[in-house]
Design a protein around this motif. Structure first.
Motif, PDB file in Angstrom:
ATOM      1  N   ASP A  63      52.328 -15.586 -15.241  1.00 12.39           N
ATOM      2  CA  ASP A  63      52.889 -14.522 -14.415  1.00 12.39           C
ATOM      3  C   ASP A  63      53.106 -14.887 -12.958  1.00 12.39           C
ATOM      4  N   LEU A  64      52.313 -15.840 -12.435  1.00  9.23           N
ATOM      5  CA  LEU A  64      52.411 -16.126 -11.005  1.00  9.23           C
ATOM      6  C   LEU A  64      52.008 -17.547 -10.680  1.00  9.23           C
ATOM      7  N   LYS A  65      52.361 -17.933  -9.466  1.00 11.27           N
ATOM      8  CA  LYS A  65      51.958 -19.230  -8.935  1.00 11.27           C
ATOM      9  C   LYS A  65      51.469 -18.984  -7.515  1.00 11.27           C
ATOM     10  N   ILE A  66      50.262 -19.472  -7.200  1.00  8.02           N
ATOM     11  CA  ILE A  66      49.707 -19.360  -5.863  1.00  8.02           C
ATOM     12  C   ILE A  66      49.483 -20.766  -5.343  1.00  8.02           C
ATOM     13  N   VAL A  67      50.040 -21.044  -4.165  1.00 10.00           N
ATOM     14  CA  VAL A  67      49.881 -22.340  -3.520  1.00 10.00           C
ATOM     15  C   VAL A  67      49.161 -22.110  -2.194  1.00 10.00           C
ATOM     16  N   ILE A  68      47.947 -22.651  -2.069  1.00 10.99           N
ATOM     17  CA  ILE A  68      47.228 -22.553  -0.798  1.00 10.99           C
ATOM     18  C   ILE A  68      47.829 -23.593   0.133  1.00 10.99           C
ATOM     19  N   THR A  69      48.329 -23.111   1.281  1.00  8.50           N
ATOM     20  CA  THR A  69      49.030 -23.998   2.212  1.00  8.50           C
ATOM     21  C   THR A  69      48.172 -24.438   3.388  1.00  8.50           C
ATOM     22  N   ASP A  70      47.088 -23.672   3.695  1.00  9.79           N
ATOM     23  CA  ASP A  70      46.236 -24.024   4.834  1.00  9.79           C
ATOM     24  C   ASP A  70      44.943 -23.215   4.752  1.00  9.79           C
ATOM     25  N   HIS A  71      43.931 -23.681   5.460  1.00 10.98           N
ATOM     26  CA  HIS A  71      42.697 -22.923   5.603  1.00 10.98           C
ATOM     27  C   HIS A  71      42.039 -23.277   6.926  1.00 10.98           C
ATOM     28  N   LYS A  72      41.213 -22.347   7.435  1.00 10.26           N
ATOM     29  CA  LYS A  72      40.569 -22.557   8.728  1.00 10.26           C
ATOM     30  C   LYS A  72      39.367 -21.633   8.848  1.00 10.26           C
ATOM     31  N   VAL A  73      38.292 -22.107   9.475  1.00 10.94           N
ATOM     32  CA  VAL A  73      37.147 -21.266   9.785  1.00 10.94           C
ATOM     33  C   VAL A  73      37.433 -20.587  11.117  1.00 10.94           C
ATOM     34  N   LEU A  74      37.252 -19.259  11.163  1.00 13.44           N
ATOM     35  CA  LEU A  74      37.490 -18.474  12.369  1.00 13.44           C
ATOM     36  C   LEU A  74      36.175 -17.849  12.825  1.00 13.44           C
ATOM     37  N   ALA A  75      35.775 -18.139  14.060  1.00 12.40           N
ATOM     38  CA  ALA A  75      34.545 -17.578  14.615  1.00 12.40           C
ATOM     39  C   ALA A  75      34.734 -16.091  14.910  1.00 12.40           C
ATOM     40  N   VAL A  76      33.629 -15.366  15.051  1.00 14.59           N
ATOM     41  CA  VAL A  76      33.673 -13.959  15.428  1.00 14.59           C
ATOM     42  C   VAL A  76      34.372 -13.845  16.785  1.00 14.59           C
ATOM     43  N   GLY A  77      35.336 -12.944  16.881  1.00 18.48           N
ATOM     44  CA  GLY A  77      36.089 -12.734  18.115  1.00 18.48           C
ATOM     45  C   GLY A  77      37.328 -13.602  18.255  1.00 18.48           C
ATOM     46  N   GLU A  78      37.427 -14.666  17.468  1.00 12.79           N
ATOM     47  CA  GLU A  78      38.597 -15.549  17.511  1.00 12.79           C
ATOM     48  C   GLU A  78      39.801 -14.831  16.911  1.00 12.79           C
ATOM     49  N   LYS A  79      41.012 -15.179  17.382  1.00  8.12           N
ATOM     50  CA  LYS A  79      42.229 -14.573  16.841  1.00  8.12           C
ATOM     51  C   LYS A  79      42.221 -14.728  15.323  1.00  8.12           C
ATOM     52  N   GLY A  80      42.415 -13.619  14.642  1.00  8.04           N
ATOM     53  CA  GLY A  80      42.344 -13.587  13.191  1.00  8.04           C
ATOM     54  C   GLY A  80      41.018 -13.058  12.683  1.00  8.04           C
ATOM     55  N   ASN A  81      40.008 -13.017  13.575  1.00 10.02           N
ATOM     56  CA  ASN A  81      38.693 -12.469  13.222  1.00 10.02           C
ATOM     57  C   ASN A  81      38.150 -11.653  14.399  1.00 10.02           C
ATOM     58  N   GLU A  82      39.062 -10.937  15.062  1.00 11.27           N
ATOM     59  CA  GLU A  82      38.695 -10.164  16.244  1.00 11.27           C
ATOM     60  C   GLU A  82      37.722  -9.041  15.935  1.00 11.27           C
ATOM     61  N   TYR A  83      37.774  -8.486  14.737  1.00 16.20           N
ATOM     62  CA  TYR A  83      36.989  -7.307  14.388  1.00 16.20           C
ATOM     63  C   TYR A  83      35.804  -7.630  13.488  1.00 16.20           C
ATOM     64  N   GLY A  84      35.651  -8.865  13.094  1.00 16.65           N
ATOM     65  CA  GLY A  84      34.585  -9.228  12.169  1.00 16.65           C
ATOM     66  C   GLY A  84      33.224  -9.344  12.831  1.00 16.65           C
ATOM     67  N   LYS A  85      32.190  -9.247  12.004  1.00 14.56           N
ATOM     68  CA  LYS A  85      30.818  -9.405  12.476  1.00 14.56           C
ATOM     69  C   LYS A  85      30.230 -10.732  12.014  1.00 14.56           C
ATOM     70  N   LYS A  86      30.995 -11.462  11.190  1.00 15.54           N
ATOM     71  CA  LYS A  86      30.595 -12.774  10.682  1.00 15.54           C
ATOM     72  C   LYS A  86      31.777 -13.728  10.841  1.00 15.54           C
ATOM     73  N   PRO A  87      31.519 -15.030  10.950  1.00 10.67           N
ATOM     74  CA  PRO A  87      32.627 -15.975  10.876  1.00 10.67           C
ATOM     75  C   PRO A  87      33.265 -15.889   9.493  1.00 10.67           C
ATOM     76  N   VAL A  88      34.537 -16.258   9.388  1.00 13.70           N
ATOM     77  CA  VAL A  88      35.248 -16.203   8.116  1.00 13.70           C
ATOM     78  C   VAL A  88      35.922 -17.532   7.836  1.00 13.70           C
ATOM     79  N   ILE A  89      36.226 -17.763   6.579  1.00 15.78           N
ATOM     80  CA  ILE A  89      37.130 -18.834   6.208  1.00 15.78           C
ATOM     81  C   ILE A  89      38.417 -18.158   5.763  1.00 15.78           C
ATOM     82  N   ALA A  90      39.520 -18.539   6.416  1.00 15.63           N
ATOM     83  CA  ALA A  90      40.826 -17.929   6.134  1.00 15.63           C
ATOM     84  C   ALA A  90      41.678 -18.915   5.344  1.00 15.63           C
ATOM     85  N   PHE A  91      42.420 -18.373   4.393  1.00 20.62           N
ATOM     86  CA  PHE A  91      43.330 -19.164   3.573  1.00 20.62           C
ATOM     87  C   PHE A  91      44.733 -18.585   3.707  1.00 20.62           C
ATOM     88  N   TRP A  92      45.705 -19.442   3.954  1.00 23.03           N
ATOM     89  CA  TRP A  92      47.115 -19.047   3.951  1.00 23.03           C
ATOM     90  C   TRP A  92      47.699 -19.564   2.645  1.00 23.03           C
TER      91      TRP A  92
END
Length: 185
Positions: free
Chosen positions: A62-91
């Motif tokens: 039914d689908l194809k998913i291709v992960i094109t990038d990933h990055k760890v974002l600290a609390v307060g960093e753009k993309g994790n402005e509202y988080g209370k924990k660091p995150v790993i983001a996947f594009w």
């Protein structure tokens, strides 16, 4: 306000699915180590034997998913402005290969993130806020057959040392296709 509603909706979906077992995808070959599993269980849907998760690409009938990038974002960093924990983001890019409804949110139905930092139990990571505002309006779009849409997703980290494993599966976790580990440093 819209961002909060989208996060609440995504979290609600994730909670509903957590009772049914998880699913996941794989990442960039340069930063990820992957493995795949072949199920010996009989397939009940045509084309299931063609499903795979390899080199950052999940392919099902039914689908194809291709992960094109990933990055760890600290609390307060753009993309994790509202988080209370660091995150790993996947594009990623998701393509509708079949006749079923597919949206960028299908990522959470097919991919689950884990951090193996608990000696006694699996540690499934929680979905975080959308890490890229470009996808605020498009993350729930219905993708046309053979259409491809980009999106991003983040998972809250429990520590910043233990690698994150993305596990890909079909049938809401019943048929594991493989996993990829992402180093955080």
């Amino acid at each position: 306000m819209k961002k909060s509603l989208v996060v609440i909706a995504a979290a609600s979906i994730a909670l509903v699915l957590s009772g049914c077992a998880g699913t996941a995808v794989e990442g960039k070959a340069s930063d990820a180590k992957s493995s795949s599993n072949e199920s010996s269980a009989p397939s009940t849907t045509a084309g299931k034997s063609d499903s795979s998760f390899k080199d950052g690409v999940l392919t099902t009938q039914d689908l194809k998913i291709v992960i094109t990038d990933h990055k760890v974002l600290a609390v307060g960093e753009k993309g994790n402005e509202y988080g209370k924990k660091p995150v790993i983001a996947f594009w990623y890019e998701i393509t509708n290969l079949g006749t079923k409804d597919v949206s960028p949110m299908n990522f959470i139905f097919n991919i689950t993130a884990f951090q193996d930092n608990n000696p006694n139990a699996e540690n499934k990571l929680e979905v975080g806020s959308l890490p890229d505002d470009r996808f605020l309006e498009s993350q729930t779009e219905k993708i046309k057959k053979d259409g491809t849409v980009a999106n991003a997703i983040a998972y809250e980290l429990d520590d910043q040392e233990t690698p994150v494993d993305l596990v890909a599966s079909t049938d809401l976790g019943m048929n594991e296709l493989g996993k990829t580990s992402y180093k955080l440093k």
